[in-house]
Scaffold this active site. Sequence first.
Site, PDB file in Angstrom:
ATOM      1  N   GLU A 229      -6.671   4.859   7.977  1.00 19.17           N
ATOM      2  CA  GLU A 229      -6.501   6.104   7.655  1.00 19.17           C
ATOM      3  C   GLU A 229      -7.523   6.913   7.055  1.00 19.17           C
ATOM      4  OE1 GLU A 229      -2.839   5.515   5.639  1.00 19.17           O
ATOM      5  OE2 GLU A 229      -1.877   4.973   7.373  1.00 19.17           O
TER       6      GLU A 229
ATOM      7  N   SER B 104       3.823  -2.079  10.035  1.00 23.34           N
ATOM      8  CA  SER B 104       5.040  -2.235  10.414  1.00 23.34           C
ATOM      9  C   SER B 104       5.530  -3.843   9.863  1.00 23.34           C
ATOM     10  CB  SER B 104       5.552  -1.993  11.723  1.00 23.34           C
ATOM     11  OG  SER B 104       5.112  -0.616  12.039  1.00 23.34           O
TER      12      SER B 104
ATOM     13  N   GLY C  34       2.970   2.249  10.755  1.00 22.94           N
ATOM     14  CA  GLY C  34       3.874   3.266  10.707  1.00 22.94           C
ATOM     15  C   GLY C  34       4.500   3.518  11.855  1.00 22.94           C
TER      16      GLY C  34
ATOM     17  N   LYS D 284       0.025   4.196  -0.154  1.00 17.08           N
ATOM     18  CA  LYS D 284      -0.382   5.411   0.238  1.00 17.08           C
ATOM     19  C   LYS D 284      -0.253   6.803  -0.747  1.00 17.08           C
ATOM     20  CE  LYS D 284      -0.175   3.356   4.809  1.00 17.08           C
ATOM     21  NZ  LYS D 284       0.220   3.201   6.326  1.00 17.08           N
TER      22      LYS D 284
ATOM     23  N   ASN E 119       0.752  -1.094   0.126  1.00 16.42           N
ATOM     24  CA  ASN E 119       0.050  -0.140  -0.224  1.00 16.42           C
ATOM     25  C   ASN E 119       0.969   1.282  -0.041  1.00 16.42           C
ATOM     26  OD1 ASN E 119      -1.843   2.075   0.476  1.00 16.42           O
ATOM     27  ND2 ASN E 119      -2.261   1.179   2.632  1.00 16.42           N
TER      28      ASN E 119
ATOM     29  N   HIS F 130      -9.509   1.563   5.008  1.00 16.41           N
ATOM     30  CA  HIS F 130      -8.147   1.895   5.622  1.00 16.41           C
ATOM     31  C   HIS F 130      -8.295   2.580   6.645  1.00 16.41           C
ATOM     32  CE1 HIS F 130      -4.056   2.472   6.621  1.00 16.41           C
ATOM     33  NE2 HIS F 130      -3.462   1.496   5.956  1.00 16.41           N
TER      34      HIS F 130
ATOM     35  N   GLU G  48      -5.336  -4.980  10.483  1.00 23.15           N
ATOM     36  CA  GLU G  48      -4.284  -3.955  10.754  1.00 23.15           C
ATOM     37  C   GLU G  48      -4.446  -3.155  12.009  1.00 23.15           C
ATOM     38  OE1 GLU G  48      -2.249  -2.773   6.681  1.00 23.15           O
ATOM     39  OE2 GLU G  48      -3.969  -1.215   7.149  1.00 23.15           O
TER      40      GLU G  48
HETATM   41  P1  13P Z   1       3.071   0.175   7.640  1.00 21.31           P
HETATM   42  O1  13P Z   1       3.586  -0.914   6.831  1.00 21.31           O
HETATM   43  O2  13P Z   1       4.100   1.371   7.000  1.00 21.31           O
HETATM   44  O3  13P Z   1       3.135   0.276   8.924  1.00 21.31           O
HETATM   45  O4  13P Z   1       1.843   0.623   7.251  1.00 21.31           O
HETATM   46  C1  13P Z   1       0.870  -0.470   7.185  1.00 21.31           C
HETATM   47  C2  13P Z   1      -0.349  -0.253   6.358  1.00 21.31           C
HETATM   48  O5  13P Z   1      -1.081   0.716   6.820  1.00 21.31           O
HETATM   49  C3  13P Z   1      -0.711  -0.842   5.158  1.00 21.31           C
HETATM   50  O6  13P Z   1      -1.941  -0.611   4.885  1.00 21.31           O
END
Ligand code: 13P
Length: 250
Positions: free
Chosen positions: A96, A212, A172, A11, A9, A94, A166
């Site tokens: 976010e 992560s 992150g 982002k 992803n 997601h 997740e």
């Molecule tokens: P990270 O791997 O950067 O922690 O992000 C995970 C994520 O949100 C994937 O959708």
Amino acid sequence: MRKKVIAGNWKMNMLPNEAISMITELAPLVKDTNSEVILCVPYTDLFYALLTAQETNIKIGAQNMHWEEKGAYTGEVSGQMLKSIGVEYVIIGHSERRQYFAETDETVNKKIKAAFANGLKPIVCVGETLEQKEAGITEQIITNQTKLALEGLTNEQVKNTIIAYEPIWAIGTGKTATSEDANNSIKAIRNKILEIYGNEVAEDVIIQYGGSVKSSNAKELFGASDIDGGLVGGASLKAEEFSKIVNYDK
Ligand code: 13P
């Protein structure tokens, strides 16, 4: 036996030239994997990513879509639009998007239905916050999110849904859930699906871990009984690092 599905992803990262370089570099590194490889890229990269990934085993997905097919929804992109250029997957819900763009379990459910109506495979995200984890209600939160996300889908559709567990506190942050905790949460999601849709669907549905994931922890995580691969953020931006995650079993 469920196949591992390893999705990146990106982002809000990567310009088209960076997308083309990354996919060109990644393709030969992952060509012999047993896993399914997906990159979910920004809308502005989709077309370039699709062209670059042609003739490779890398599939391309989007990171969001609207549930309506067309209309007066300024700034939105529909499932029909994604499908029309050859996109195969789309991330829905997601954390976010839930956190910053007011997505709810209801809009997530509508988007999943619209994805299927347009022949797209949804990657649906669920996960608990740190406060919810500390309050000991992780299972309740994630099984409820799963139930609401999948409400009204057919058994066949649920089988074709990818769920990404997740934990929000792991995204992150460099803090990964232990493989045991992630596996237990994923088992709880699978049990909820079993309860509603039966054993065959529960055995087939792909449930990933995200938060992560990196090359140094992928083997441990993906080796757990119920973790069917990962949804990878930061570590999916570099071809070499992401290829090591895809090739975790080599
Ligand atoms: P990270 O791997 O950067 O922690 O992000 C995970 C994520 O949100 C994937 O959708």
